[in-house]
Design a protein around this motif. Structure first.
Motif, mmCIF file in Angstrom:
data_model
loop_
_atom_site.group_PDB
_atom_site.id
_atom_site.type_symbol
_atom_site.label_atom_id
_atom_site.label_comp_id
_atom_site.label_asym_id
_atom_site.label_seq_id
_atom_site.Cartn_x
_atom_site.Cartn_y
_atom_site.Cartn_z
ATOM 1 N N TRP A 64 71.656 -49.561 0.851
ATOM 2 C CA TRP A 64 71.688 -48.238 1.485
ATOM 3 C C TRP A 64 72.524 -48.376 2.754
ATOM 4 C CZ3 TRP A 64 65.992 -46.003 1.780
ATOM 5 C CH2 TRP A 64 65.487 -45.880 0.474
ATOM 6 N N GLN A 82 73.149 -46.444 5.801
ATOM 7 C CA GLN A 82 72.678 -45.269 6.539
ATOM 8 C C GLN A 82 73.407 -45.167 7.880
ATOM 9 O OE1 GLN A 82 68.095 -44.861 5.984
ATOM 10 N NE2 GLN A 82 68.601 -47.036 5.946
ATOM 11 N N SER A 134 68.100 -51.639 -1.321
ATOM 12 C CA SER A 134 67.428 -50.513 -1.979
ATOM 13 C C SER A 134 66.132 -50.989 -2.623
ATOM 14 C CB SER A 134 68.348 -49.927 -3.055
ATOM 15 O OG SER A 134 67.626 -49.029 -3.874
ATOM 16 N N PRO A 135 65.075 -50.191 -2.565
ATOM 17 C CA PRO A 135 63.823 -50.595 -3.220
ATOM 18 C C PRO A 135 63.949 -50.603 -4.743
ATOM 19 C CG PRO A 135 63.631 -48.369 -2.340
ATOM 20 C CD PRO A 135 64.935 -48.911 -1.864
ATOM 21 N N GLU A 136 64.991 -49.988 -5.275
ATOM 22 C CA GLU A 136 65.134 -49.906 -6.737
ATOM 23 C C GLU A 136 65.986 -51.010 -7.325
ATOM 24 O OE1 GLU A 136 66.504 -46.030 -7.881
ATOM 25 O OE2 GLU A 136 64.621 -45.068 -7.339
ATOM 26 N N ASP A 137 66.823 -51.602 -6.502
ATOM 27 C CA ASP A 137 67.758 -52.594 -7.038
ATOM 28 C C ASP A 137 68.123 -53.599 -5.953
ATOM 29 O OD1 ASP A 137 69.743 -53.662 -8.950
ATOM 30 O OD2 ASP A 137 71.185 -52.851 -7.516
ATOM 31 N N PRO A 138 67.891 -54.892 -6.185
ATOM 32 C CA PRO A 138 68.133 -55.876 -5.127
ATOM 33 C C PRO A 138 69.599 -56.010 -4.738
ATOM 34 C CG PRO A 138 67.561 -56.952 -7.216
ATOM 35 C CD PRO A 138 67.335 -55.492 -7.405
ATOM 36 N N ASP A 139 70.497 -55.571 -5.617
ATOM 37 C CA ASP A 139 71.929 -55.698 -5.306
ATOM 38 C C ASP A 139 72.578 -54.372 -4.904
ATOM 39 O OD1 ASP A 139 72.023 -58.455 -5.755
ATOM 40 O OD2 ASP A 139 72.125 -58.139 -7.920
ATOM 41 N N SER A 140 71.756 -53.415 -4.524
ATOM 42 C CA SER A 140 72.297 -52.161 -3.993
ATOM 43 C C SER A 140 71.924 -52.050 -2.523
ATOM 44 C CB SER A 140 71.715 -50.951 -4.744
ATOM 45 O OG SER A 140 72.171 -50.939 -6.076
ATOM 46 N N VAL A 151 77.732 -55.553 -6.074
ATOM 47 C CA VAL A 151 76.905 -55.064 -4.967
ATOM 48 C C VAL A 151 77.319 -53.604 -4.753
ATOM 49 C CG1 VAL A 151 76.373 -55.240 -2.514
ATOM 50 C CG2 VAL A 151 76.666 -57.308 -3.880
ATOM 51 N N LEU A 152 76.349 -52.712 -4.884
ATOM 52 C CA LEU A 152 76.660 -51.285 -4.854
ATOM 53 C C LEU A 152 76.319 -50.697 -3.484
ATOM 54 C CD1 LEU A 152 77.635 -49.050 -6.803
ATOM 55 C CD2 LEU A 152 75.245 -48.631 -7.376
ATOM 56 N N LEU A 153 77.298 -50.009 -2.887
ATOM 57 C CA LEU A 153 77.060 -49.357 -1.590
ATOM 58 C C LEU A 153 76.687 -47.895 -1.822
ATOM 59 C CD1 LEU A 153 80.139 -50.661 0.466
ATOM 60 C CD2 LEU A 153 77.902 -51.744 0.134
ATOM 61 N N LEU A 154 75.555 -47.488 -1.294
ATOM 62 C CA LEU A 154 75.091 -46.113 -1.483
ATOM 63 C C LEU A 154 75.134 -45.381 -0.139
ATOM 64 C CD1 LEU A 154 72.084 -47.063 -3.763
ATOM 65 C CD2 LEU A 154 74.273 -46.116 -4.483
#
Lengths: 117, 163
Positions: B37, B39, B29-35, B68-71
């Motif tokens: 995306w 898709q 993610s561009p907002e958080d290095p440990d998240s 590590v967050l999965l979105l």
């Protein structure tokens, strides 16, 4: 933060009714985010203001434990995914998915605003 | 390979294993290095929730504390056609179901499901006949090929050569 969260929720749900999915998604996400942020600041001493603050809130929620943890983490992750779609990607976020998340989002929002007091 | 890369691989593989038909892209993610995306493209509307649920379930497996967050970012077929059409034409064959679908599209002219259209057009009539399968339009199903694994490998090879 309650006023901000309430305002975002009102505008978000109105936009959803009008089919303005990008704005709806962004406002509904921020309504929930601000409720969780209020709780994190008042009860957890949370002070992060970087771009990672959105994911950091989810990590705090996940460490809380309790019956609502899984529901809240899932709701928040999905809302964040939809909001990122609205912010960064060419397609609009899924209206059907946002509709499905409304009840859980409002429940979560109300609970965190209450916990922040 | 660091922990983030390894989680990225595991997530992509698990989604592929369960929903092999749909292209998967896992990126930071561009907002958080440990998240991350997650898709998934070309998902029929009826499957949107199931794919999302799988990604959320994987969170509990690969990183239960959300370090590590999965979105989940699931894109329906309609959205993919309109905004990400490149994911509809370069999809490799991944399962016997793929071959069935290609052949169904070829024989019926029904391209309602757009995945694999390019590949369908490269299959020769003789090859389709050679698979030994028949489409039963009354029940809407293909008969099974006699030796699915070998046939699938041959189909993949023919498509690669044609491309």
């Amino acid at each position: 933060m309650r006023e901000k969260s309430d305002e975002n929720w009102r505008v978000g749900t109105e936009c959803l009714e009008n089919g303005d999915l990008n704005v709806a998604c962004s406002r509904i996400y921020y309504a929930v985010f601000q409720a969780a942020l209020a709780w994190a600041r008042t009860k957890k001493g949370f002070a992060d203001t970087s771009g990672s603050v959105h994911s950091a809130i989810c990590r705090l929620i996940s460490r809380e434990g309790g019956a609502a943890r899984v529901r809240d983490c899932r709701t928040y992750s999905q809302l964040q995914g939809l909001r990122l779609t609205a912010d960064y990607q060419p397609d609009p976020p899924s209206g059907a998915m946002l509709e499905r998340l409304l009840l859980a989002s409002d429940t979560m929002r109300q609970e965190y605003l209450k916990k922040a007091q | 390979m660091n922990a983030l890369d390894s989680i990225r691989d595991v997530v992509a593989r698990q989604v592929k294993d369960r929903f092999g038909d749909y292209p998967v892209v896992v990126q930071g993610s561009p907002e958080d290095p440990d998240s991350l995306w997650v898709q998934v493209f070309a998902v029929p509307e009826a499957q949107e929730l199931a794919v999302t649920d799988l990604i959320l379930d994987l969170q509990d497996t690969v990183s239960p504390d959300c370090s590590v967050l999965l979105l989940p970012m699931v894109k329906t077929l309609e959205v993919t056609r309109k905004y990400y059409p490149h994911y509809l034409s370069s999809e490799p064959i991944q399962s016997t179901d793929h071959v069935f679908r290609f052949l169904h599209q070829r024989q019926t002219g029904n391209y309602g499901i757009a995945t694999g259209v390019h590949a369908t057009n490269t299959l020769s009539e003789s090859f389709i006949a050679g698979l030994g399968m028949r489409y039963n339009s009354w029940v809407g199903k293909w008969s099974k090929p006699l030796r699915p694994t070998e046939k699938l490998a041959a189909a993949t090879e023919e498509l690669a050569t044609a491309a």
